[in-house]
Design a protein around this motif. Structure first.
Motif, PDB file in Angstrom:
ATOM      1  N   PHE A  76      38.804 -13.063 -13.318  1.00 37.71           N
ATOM      2  CA  PHE A  76      38.793 -11.690 -13.683  1.00 37.71           C
ATOM      3  C   PHE A  76      38.564 -10.739 -12.551  1.00 37.71           C
ATOM      4  O   PHE A  76      38.103  -9.632 -12.515  1.00 37.71           O
ATOM      5  CB  PHE A  76      38.093 -11.302 -14.703  1.00 37.71           C
ATOM      6  CG  PHE A  76      38.319 -12.146 -16.170  1.00 37.71           C
ATOM      7  CD1 PHE A  76      39.212 -11.659 -16.835  1.00 37.71           C
ATOM      8  CD2 PHE A  76      37.361 -13.131 -16.295  1.00 37.71           C
ATOM      9  CE1 PHE A  76      39.402 -12.284 -18.063  1.00 37.71           C
ATOM     10  CE2 PHE A  76      37.762 -13.652 -17.508  1.00 37.71           C
ATOM     11  CZ  PHE A  76      38.867 -13.382 -18.480  1.00 37.71           C
TER      12      PHE A  76
ATOM     13  N   TRP B 255      40.896  -9.275 -10.765  1.00 36.15           N
ATOM     14  CA  TRP B 255      41.654  -8.042 -11.169  1.00 36.15           C
ATOM     15  C   TRP B 255      41.052  -7.067 -11.788  1.00 36.15           C
ATOM     16  O   TRP B 255      41.143  -5.880 -11.827  1.00 36.15           O
ATOM     17  CB  TRP B 255      42.915  -8.527 -11.569  1.00 36.15           C
ATOM     18  CG  TRP B 255      42.744  -9.177 -13.151  1.00 36.15           C
ATOM     19  CD1 TRP B 255      42.636 -10.458 -13.459  1.00 36.15           C
ATOM     20  CD2 TRP B 255      42.658  -8.468 -14.369  1.00 36.15           C
ATOM     21  NE1 TRP B 255      42.397 -10.653 -14.862  1.00 36.15           N
ATOM     22  CE2 TRP B 255      42.246  -9.432 -15.494  1.00 36.15           C
ATOM     23  CE3 TRP B 255      42.785  -7.300 -14.653  1.00 36.15           C
ATOM     24  CZ2 TRP B 255      42.269  -9.240 -16.600  1.00 36.15           C
ATOM     25  CZ3 TRP B 255      42.758  -6.643 -16.228  1.00 36.15           C
ATOM     26  CH2 TRP B 255      42.491  -7.712 -17.069  1.00 36.15           C
ATOM     27  N   LEU B 256      40.085  -7.474 -12.810  1.00 37.45           N
ATOM     28  CA  LEU B 256      39.555  -6.633 -13.831  1.00 37.45           C
ATOM     29  C   LEU B 256      38.365  -5.856 -12.734  1.00 37.45           C
ATOM     30  O   LEU B 256      38.277  -4.497 -13.069  1.00 37.45           O
ATOM     31  CB  LEU B 256      39.035  -7.262 -14.812  1.00 37.45           C
ATOM     32  CG  LEU B 256      37.939  -6.294 -15.995  1.00 37.45           C
ATOM     33  CD1 LEU B 256      38.883  -5.618 -16.568  1.00 37.45           C
ATOM     34  CD2 LEU B 256      37.474  -7.379 -16.921  1.00 37.45           C
TER      35      LEU B 256
ATOM     36  N   LYS C 123      39.797  -3.014 -10.994  1.00 39.26           N
ATOM     37  CA  LYS C 123      39.900  -2.078 -11.692  1.00 39.26           C
ATOM     38  C   LYS C 123      38.752  -1.282 -11.994  1.00 39.26           C
ATOM     39  O   LYS C 123      38.819   0.132 -11.916  1.00 39.26           O
ATOM     40  CB  LYS C 123      40.847  -2.509 -13.058  1.00 39.26           C
ATOM     41  CG  LYS C 123      42.204  -2.830 -12.950  1.00 39.26           C
ATOM     42  CD  LYS C 123      42.736  -2.773 -14.409  1.00 39.26           C
ATOM     43  CE  LYS C 123      44.210  -3.010 -14.217  1.00 39.26           C
ATOM     44  NZ  LYS C 123      45.148  -3.113 -15.430  1.00 39.26           N
TER      45      LYS C 123
END
Length: 549
Positions: A289, A291-292, A295
Motif C-alpha cells: 500500500f 501508493w496509499l 496519497k
C-alpha cells in the motif's frame, strides 16, 4: 555510536553506493537497500535524512523513498538484536583490540576497522555502565511507583519513549537503555522491574520519537522531501495505534518465539524481538500500500496552488545539503549533480553570448554575463562544500583522492565561467564588422562544443568524448589564426580600424583560453575516467527517478 558509524562508512566506501544503486522501481529492492544501509550506519535517522536529500535533489521519487523508509525501520533493529546478546564479559576485549588495531594500522582502511571495533566496544561499555547505575533504582519505592504507572497506563509509556528519543535523537540508544532497564530485577529479585508488557509501549514511543530527526531535516527542503519525513512519522504512528490495543497478545507472541528462562535474563532478547517483529509486520502491512501512503502524504502536504512559480537562483546550490556531510557517498552524489547543473548554465551562457554578438543584443549579452557570474559563484560554493567534507574527516582514502581530482576539474569549470565575463567585456559597446562577428562566432561555436564535450566526458568517463575535445582544439586554433589574419587584411584594405585590433585579439584570446580549460578537463578524464562518474550512483536511474519526483 558516532565513532562506529563514521568508520563503518569509511570501511564500506563505494559498497554503500552499490547498496544505494538497488533503488529501482521495485519496492522490495528499495526495502532491502534501506535495511542494508541502516544496518551499516546503525541509524534509521541517518538513512531517512539520506532519502530526504535524494528526494529534495530530485534523484528519487516519493514511492522509492517510502520503500527506503520501510527498510530503514527494519535495519535499525539490528542494534537491539546485537545488544540482546550478552557480551559484557568481552567488552574490554573489544575496546583493547579496537584500540590496538587503530594504533598500529598503517593504512586508513585498517585504522577505520579498528576504530569501528573500538566504537562498538565503547558503545556497549557505556550501556553496561548505565545498567550498573540503574540497579540501585530497583529498590527505590519512588522509582517502582513511577514504573508501575507506566506499566498500567500504556499511553504513558508511549509518551515516555517518545520524549526520551526526541531528547537523545537516537532510537537505538533509547532502546538500549530500555533493554538494560528491563534487565534490572525488581524487589523480588526474579521478575523484571518493568516487564515486557510495560516495555512494549515505551518501545512504540521510541519508534515515534526517532521520526523527529527526519521532520527537522525536511525543514527548508522541497515538498516531496517533507512528504518523505511525514511518511516516516506515519509509518511509526500507525504502527503504534494498531499495536497498542494488542499489547498483552503481542507480548505473549514475543515470549513464545523468544528463548525461555528467568525474565530478567531473557527480557532483553524479548525486547529486541519485539522491535524487529513490530517493524517487519508494519513493513509487510504497508509494502503493498505504498501508493496509499503516497496519497495520504500528498493530501497532508498538497501541491502548491496553480499559478505559483518557483524560480531557482543559478548562484544558489540546488542539491547540496550540509546535513549530508556525514554520509559522504550521498554528499558527493549531490556534488556531482551540482557540477553538472553548473556546467549546463555555463554552456547556455556561451551560446547566448555568441547569439547576442550576432544580433548585437546588449540585453541578452548582459543576461548571459549574469548567468556566467552566477555559475562562477556556484562553483565556488561547491568548492567550499567539498572543503568542508574534507574538514569533517568523513572521506576514506579512495574518496579523498577522487575528490581532489574533481576539485581540479571544477577549477577549470569555474575558469570558463570567469572567461565568459571577459568575453562579454570584449563584446559590449564594440562595433565589430560583420566579417569579424562571423569569425568570432565560428570560434565561439567550437569553444561551446568543446565545453559541452568536456562536461559530457567528465560525467560519463568516456575517453572517446575526451578525444573529440582534443580533436576540436585543432579546429579552434585554426579558427583563431584565420580570424586574426583576416582582421589584419581588413585593416590593410581600410575595412577595419587599427584601434579594433587589441580588443578583437583579446576576444579571440579569451575564446582560446576556454578551449584550453576544456582540454584540461578532457585531460583529467583521460588520466582518470571516473572523475565525476565515480560519484554518480546510476545515471539512468537518476533520470528515471527525477521524472517520477
Amino acid at each position: 555510536m558516532n565513532m562506529m558509524s563514521d568508520n563503518l562508512q569509511k570501511v564500506a566506501g563505494e559498497k554503500m553506493k552499490n547498496i544505494l544503486s538497488l533503488l529501482t522501481k521495485n519496492p522490495i529492492l528499495g526495502v532491502l537497500a534501506g535495511a542494508l544501509t541502516t544496518a551499516v550506519l546503525q541509524s534509521s535517522s541517518a538513512t531517512t535524512v539520506m532519502a530526504i536529500g535524494f528526494v529534495s535533489a530530485r534523484l528519487m521519487g516519493l514511492p522509492q523513498a517510502i520503500s527506503i523508509i520501510l527498510g530503514a525501520n527494519i535495519g535499525t533493529t539490528i542494534t537491539a538484536q546485537i545488544i540482546a546478546f550478552k557480551i559484557t564479559d568481552y567488552i574490554l576485549a573489544f575496546v583493547f583490540i579496537g584500540f590496538l588495531v587503530s594504533f598500529i594500522a598503517k593504512t586508513e582502511r585498517v585504522k577505520s576497522v579498528g576504530l569501528s571495533i573500538l566504537g562498538f566496544g565503547l558503545l556497549f561499555l557505556g550501556i553496561e555502565t548505565m545498567g550498573d547505575s540503574m540497579k540501585p533504582l530497583a529498590t527505590s519505592p519512588v522509582f517502582i511507583d513511577m514504573i508501575s504507572q507506566v506499566v498500567d497506563v500504556p499511553i504513558l509509556g508511549v509518551a515516555v519513549g517518545t520524549i526520551m528519543t526526541v531528547i537523545v535523537q537516537s532510537s537505538s540508544a533509547t532502546i538500549a537503555v530500555l533493554q538494560n532497564l528491563a534487565a534490572t530485577a525488581g524487589p523480588d529479585g526474579v521478575t523484571s522491574v518493568i516487564g515486557l508488557t510495560g516495555a512494549i509501549p515505551v518501545l512504540l514511543g521510541d519508534n515515534i520519537g526517532t521520526t523527529i530527526t527526519a521532520l527537522l531535516a525536511s525543514i527548508g527542503q522541497s515538498r516531496n522531501a517533507k512528504r518523505v519525513a511525514v511518511s516516516h512519522s506515519l509509518f511509526n504512528i500507525s504502527g503504534c495505534l494498531i499495536f497498542i490495543w494488542f499489547i498483552p497478545a503481542f507480548a505473549a507472541f514475543i515470549q513464545a518465539i523468544s528463548p525461555a528462562g528467568p525474565e530478567v535474563e531473557v527480557i532483553s532478547r524479548q525486547i529486541a524481538n519485539a522491535h524487529t517483529s513490530f517493524n517487519v509486520a508494519m513493513t509487510l502491512l504497508w509494502l503493498p500500500f505504498i501508493w496509499l501512503m503516497v496519497k495520504i502524504v500528498m493530501r497532508i502536504i498538497p501541491e502548491k496552488r496553480a499559478g505559483s512559480k518557483v524560480v531557482s537562483d543559478p548562484a544558489e546550490p540546488m542539491y547540496l545539503d550540509d546535513r549530508l556531510m556525514s554520509q559522504p557517498v550521498v554528499a558527493l552524489q549531490m556534488v556531482a549533480q551540482e557540477i553538472e547543473r553548473c556546467g549546463e548554465t555555463i554552456r547556455v551562457s556561451l551560446h547566448d553570448i555568441s547569439a547576442a554578438l550576432r544580433d548585437r543584443d546588449s540585453k541578452r549579452i548582459d543576461e548571459a554575463a549574469r548567468k556566467a557570474e552566477a555559475a562562477g559563484e556556484l562553483c565556488q560554493k561547491v568548492t567550499d562544500y567539498l572543503a568542508e567534507i574534507f574538514a569533517a574527516g568523513a572521506l576514506n582514502e579512495d574518496q579523498a583522492a577522487h575528490t581532489m581530482k574533481l576539485m581540479r576539474g571544477l577549477n577549470d569549470v569555474e575558469r570558463v565561467a570567469a572567461l565568459c565575463g571577459h568575453i562579454v567585456k570584449s563584446c559590449k559597446g564594440v562595433k565589430y564588422s560583420e566579417a569579424a562577428i562571423d569569425e568570432a562566432q565560428k570560434a565561439m561555436a567550437i569553444a561551446e562544443e568543446m565545453f559541452a564535450g568536456a562536461m559530457k566526458a567528465l560525467a560519463s568517463g568516456d575517453s572517446s568524448d575526451a578525444k573529440r575535445v582534443f580533436a576540436a582544439s585543432a579546429s579552434l586554433v585554426e579558427a583563431e589564426t584565420t580570424a586574426r589574419k583576416a582582421h589584419m587584411k581588413r585593416i590593410a584594405a581600410k575595412e577595419c580600424s587599427p584601434a579594433m585590433t587589441a580588443v578583437f585579439n583579446r576576444l579571440l584570446y579569451d575564446i582560446g583560453r576556454v578551449g584550453t580549460s576544456c582540454m584540461n578537463i578532457a585531460d583529467l578524464v583521460k588520466a582518470d575516467k571516473d572523475v565525476l562518474d565515480y560519484f554518480m550512483i546510476d545515471p539512468e536511474l537518476t533520470q528515471e527517478s527525477a521524472s517520477q519526483a
